[in-house]
Write a protein that holds these residues in place. Sequence first.
Motif, PDB file in Angstrom:
ATOM      1  N   LEU A   1       0.855  -1.192   0.000  1.00 34.61           N
ATOM      2  CA  LEU A   1       0.000   0.000   0.000  1.00 34.61           C
ATOM      3  C   LEU A   1       0.887   1.237   0.000  1.00 34.61           C
ATOM      4  O   LEU A   1       1.958   1.248   0.621  1.00 34.61           O
ATOM      5  CB  LEU A   1      -0.894   0.023   1.243  1.00 34.61           C
ATOM      6  N   SER A   2       0.428   2.277  -0.672  1.00 32.51           N
ATOM      7  CA  SER A   2       1.116   3.558  -0.564  1.00 32.51           C
ATOM      8  C   SER A   2       0.815   4.146   0.805  1.00 32.51           C
ATOM      9  O   SER A   2      -0.213   3.820   1.413  1.00 32.51           O
ATOM     10  CB  SER A   2       0.625   4.510  -1.656  1.00 32.51           C
TER      11      SER A   2
ATOM     12  N   ARG B   1      -0.321   7.027   1.697  1.00 28.68           N
ATOM     13  CA  ARG B   1      -1.610   7.732   1.737  1.00 28.68           C
ATOM     14  C   ARG B   1      -2.779   6.748   1.778  1.00 28.68           C
ATOM     15  O   ARG B   1      -3.692   6.883   2.590  1.00 28.68           O
ATOM     16  CB  ARG B   1      -1.744   8.644   0.509  1.00 28.68           C
ATOM     17  N   THR B   2      -2.735   5.738   0.917  1.00 30.05           N
ATOM     18  CA  THR B   2      -3.807   4.745   0.888  1.00 30.05           C
ATOM     19  C   THR B   2      -3.870   3.971   2.195  1.00 30.05           C
ATOM     20  O   THR B   2      -4.954   3.694   2.724  1.00 30.05           O
ATOM     21  CB  THR B   2      -3.603   3.757  -0.279  1.00 30.05           C
TER      22      THR B   2
END
Length: 339
Positions: A43-44, A46-47
Amino acid sequence: MLDLSPDMILLILVVVMALSFDFINGFHDTANAIATSVSTRALSPRTAIILASSFNLIGALTYTGVAKTIGGSITDPFKLENGLVVVLAALIAAILWNIITWYFGIPSSSSHAIIGGVAGAAIGAAGFDSINAAGFFDIVRALIISPVVAFVVGFIVIKIVSFIVANTAYHKTNRNFRFMQVLSASWQAFSHGANDAQKTMGVITLALLSGGFLVQEPGEFAIPLWVKFAAAIAMALGTAFGGWRIIKTLGGKIMKIKPISGFSADLSSALIITIFTALKLPVSTTHVITSSILGVGASQKVSAVKWGVAGRIVVTWVITLPITGLLAAACYVVLDVFL
């Protein structure tokens, strides 16, 4: 202009401090849910934070058993004099400790901090007789046992998962487990909210009862709806802001995390936290996820774990309860003079 009584002003201050603690708890403990998924690039950042915030909120609104344990098992709110001052002192101590450990990037326990704070402030106010020894030691046992169980479960889970995918191509394994980490991180965030946010709910309800602002029968400990929503939202907002210093520690300084090991650690810790939540026992989500990571790393290769960093974390775990207890007792003495 509102004519507020001194007790009402003190209650408002306690609620603000409690929600601030909850916010900092979410900020401080974001790493518990997303550190492994961010470090493996499943996951990034932000996500991952959006996901963690959302599931933290849902989890926080789902259960109340841990809140009742925190608010009613450490000390009796119906017998506690100067209860509002006791709760305020506990919160100040816990917040100070969280800020100190956040600054140094140490994943200490917000759970230990608030439990030690409540116990220490109660002792400072009314001596050791104010502590419900049986209830307090039940909580301490859960805090001690849960990371040990998480280490063992993490060790076993990675062995089982590795055996299942032993004949699968390495690149395919990584791809599949990056996807599965989205699911495990979601469960981890849900379990974090379900256990951690309840501690603030319990503390606020303790303040309401001890201050005479909530009328219930002795032995009853119902959480008002507005307290549940306020604590859940504060936790979710704190999570949304993230705690990158601690993410760095959990996500890379303990061991090099691969998708399969990240998934196994998340799965192990989420399972343990969910079980203890169902048993109405508070645990340190920080301790559980860190122990799961250590268990996963130790099962693969003992030298893969940076035991020096792990040792520094364990020392922080051990000293948190007594330090926050002493700090809360001192805060109570000072506050009692001025309030």
